[in-house]
Design a protein around this motif. Structure first.
Motif, mmCIF file in Angstrom:
data_model
loop_
_atom_site.group_PDB
_atom_site.id
_atom_site.type_symbol
_atom_site.label_atom_id
_atom_site.label_comp_id
_atom_site.label_asym_id
_atom_site.label_seq_id
_atom_site.Cartn_x
_atom_site.Cartn_y
_atom_site.Cartn_z
ATOM 1 N N ASP A 12 -19.830 32.365 56.015
ATOM 2 C CA ASP A 12 -19.370 32.044 54.665
ATOM 3 C C ASP A 12 -19.953 30.740 54.113
ATOM 4 O O ASP A 12 -19.806 30.458 52.923
ATOM 5 C CB ASP A 12 -17.841 31.897 54.641
ATOM 6 N N ILE A 13 -20.579 29.941 54.944
ATOM 7 C CA ILE A 13 -20.927 28.570 54.562
ATOM 8 C C ILE A 13 -21.801 28.510 53.307
ATOM 9 O O ILE A 13 -21.523 27.751 52.381
ATOM 10 C CB ILE A 13 -21.554 27.817 55.753
ATOM 11 N N GLY A 14 -22.843 29.311 53.235
ATOM 12 C CA GLY A 14 -23.703 29.313 52.052
ATOM 13 C C GLY A 14 -22.959 29.743 50.799
ATOM 14 O O GLY A 14 -23.117 29.156 49.728
ATOM 15 N N ALA A 15 -22.129 30.767 50.933
ATOM 16 C CA ALA A 15 -21.361 31.254 49.786
ATOM 17 C C ALA A 15 -20.320 30.225 49.333
ATOM 18 O O ALA A 15 -20.084 30.067 48.131
ATOM 19 C CB ALA A 15 -20.689 32.582 50.126
ATOM 20 N N ALA A 40 -20.131 18.015 53.857
ATOM 21 C CA ALA A 40 -20.029 16.795 54.664
ATOM 22 C C ALA A 40 -18.769 16.804 55.526
ATOM 23 O O ALA A 40 -18.795 16.359 56.677
ATOM 24 C CB ALA A 40 -20.059 15.554 53.768
ATOM 25 N N LEU A 41 -17.659 17.315 54.996
ATOM 26 C CA LEU A 41 -16.440 17.442 55.799
ATOM 27 C C LEU A 41 -16.683 18.378 56.985
ATOM 28 O O LEU A 41 -16.298 18.077 58.121
ATOM 29 C CB LEU A 41 -15.279 17.979 54.948
ATOM 30 N N ARG A 42 -17.339 19.492 56.727
ATOM 31 C CA ARG A 42 -17.631 20.444 57.800
ATOM 32 C C ARG A 42 -18.547 19.806 58.841
ATOM 33 O O ARG A 42 -18.306 19.902 60.044
ATOM 34 C CB ARG A 42 -18.271 21.708 57.215
ATOM 35 N N ASP A 43 -19.615 19.149 58.372
ATOM 36 C CA ASP A 43 -20.570 18.516 59.290
ATOM 37 C C ASP A 43 -19.913 17.443 60.156
ATOM 38 O O ASP A 43 -20.309 17.235 61.296
ATOM 39 C CB ASP A 43 -21.748 17.912 58.520
ATOM 40 N N ILE A 157 -1.659 2.654 51.044
ATOM 41 C CA ILE A 157 -2.824 3.112 50.297
ATOM 42 C C ILE A 157 -3.464 4.241 51.097
ATOM 43 O O ILE A 157 -3.738 4.096 52.293
ATOM 44 C CB ILE A 157 -3.834 1.964 50.096
ATOM 45 N N ALA A 158 -3.685 5.357 50.438
ATOM 46 C CA ALA A 158 -4.306 6.509 51.088
ATOM 47 C C ALA A 158 -5.820 6.432 50.925
ATOM 48 O O ALA A 158 -6.326 6.008 49.890
ATOM 49 C CB ALA A 158 -3.780 7.804 50.488
ATOM 50 N N THR A 159 -6.522 6.847 51.969
ATOM 51 C CA THR A 159 -7.982 6.901 51.949
ATOM 52 C C THR A 159 -8.425 8.267 52.440
ATOM 53 O O THR A 159 -8.049 8.683 53.531
ATOM 54 C CB THR A 159 -8.573 5.817 52.867
ATOM 55 N N PHE A 160 -9.197 8.947 51.606
ATOM 56 C CA PHE A 160 -9.762 10.229 52.007
ATOM 57 C C PHE A 160 -10.910 10.004 52.979
ATOM 58 O O PHE A 160 -11.481 8.907 53.061
ATOM 59 C CB PHE A 160 -10.258 11.009 50.785
ATOM 60 N N HIS A 161 -11.309 11.020 53.705
ATOM 61 C CA HIS A 161 -12.410 10.964 54.651
ATOM 62 C C HIS A 161 -13.662 10.466 53.937
ATOM 63 O O HIS A 161 -13.877 10.718 52.749
ATOM 64 C CB HIS A 161 -12.640 12.364 55.237
ATOM 65 N N GLU A 162 -14.526 9.785 54.673
ATOM 66 C CA GLU A 162 -15.759 9.234 54.096
ATOM 67 C C GLU A 162 -16.653 10.313 53.488
ATOM 68 O O GLU A 162 -17.500 10.030 52.651
ATOM 69 C CB GLU A 162 -16.534 8.434 55.146
ATOM 70 N N ALA A 163 -16.473 11.563 53.874
ATOM 71 C CA ALA A 163 -17.258 12.655 53.302
ATOM 72 C C ALA A 163 -17.048 12.784 51.793
ATOM 73 O O ALA A 163 -17.893 13.336 51.095
ATOM 74 C CB ALA A 163 -16.907 13.966 53.992
#
Length: 168
Positions: A12-15, A40-43, A157-163
């Motif tokens: 599914d990754i490309g789609a 980037a999250l997946r990687d 303070i919330a911080t999302f992933h660096e991705a």
């Protein structure tokens, strides 16, 4: 319409990349990097939950959930997004089904809560609200929303992933 919500597969990754890019192409208030964020999250191995919506064998939607950090040190909180539905399939309940499935899976994993950046008028239907004690910098406060699965909302303070800073 026979809607299936399922976990993403390697096929599914490309789609997912293409549908996320298409879903945000004409969206206001975006840097149009959502497809890069998902990649980037997946990687980085940071996709805690990655669900796709499929109709008649075609992917029409996707939702990503990843861990967030909270400055107080509280753990087991997650960020929802991006959530994407192809423009021609929006307003058909696909996004709502993705959202409900993702939140159900988060609860089943024992998560304490979930945050997101989005329109309060839309996300309030799922229980998301703005909380003064949990913030996200450089964003109008009313667009940072949270949903606690426990009795309390952490302070900090919330911080999302660096991705989430991915540009390509």
């Amino acid at each position: 319409m026979s809607l299936i919500i399922r976990a993403e597969s390697p096929f599914d990754i490309g789609a997912i990349h293409a549908l996320t890019k298409t879903a945000f192409l004409d969206a206001p208030h975006t840097a149009h990097t959502e497809h890069f964020i998902v990649d980037a999250l997946r990687d980085a191995g940071a996709l805690t939950i990655s669900l796709v919506a499929e109709v008649d064998g075609s992917l029409v939607g996707h939702v990503a959930i990843s861990p967030v950090s909270i400055s107080s040190g509280v753990s087991n909180w997650y960020g929802l997004g991006p959530i994407s539905v192809l423009p021609e399939r929006q307003k058909q309940g696909i996004g709502s089904n993705l959202m409900l499935s993702a939140l159900q899976q988060l609860k089943a994993k024992g998560a304490l809560g979930c945050v997101l950046v989005g329109d309060p008028a839309y996300y309030s239907r799922f229980g998301f609200v703005h909380q003064n004690n949990l913030t996200y910098p450089d964003l109008p406060a009313e667009f940072f929303l949270c949903l606690s699965f426990s009795q309390s909302v952490p302070r900090g303070i919330a911080t999302f992933h660096e991705a989430f800073s991915a540009k390509g």
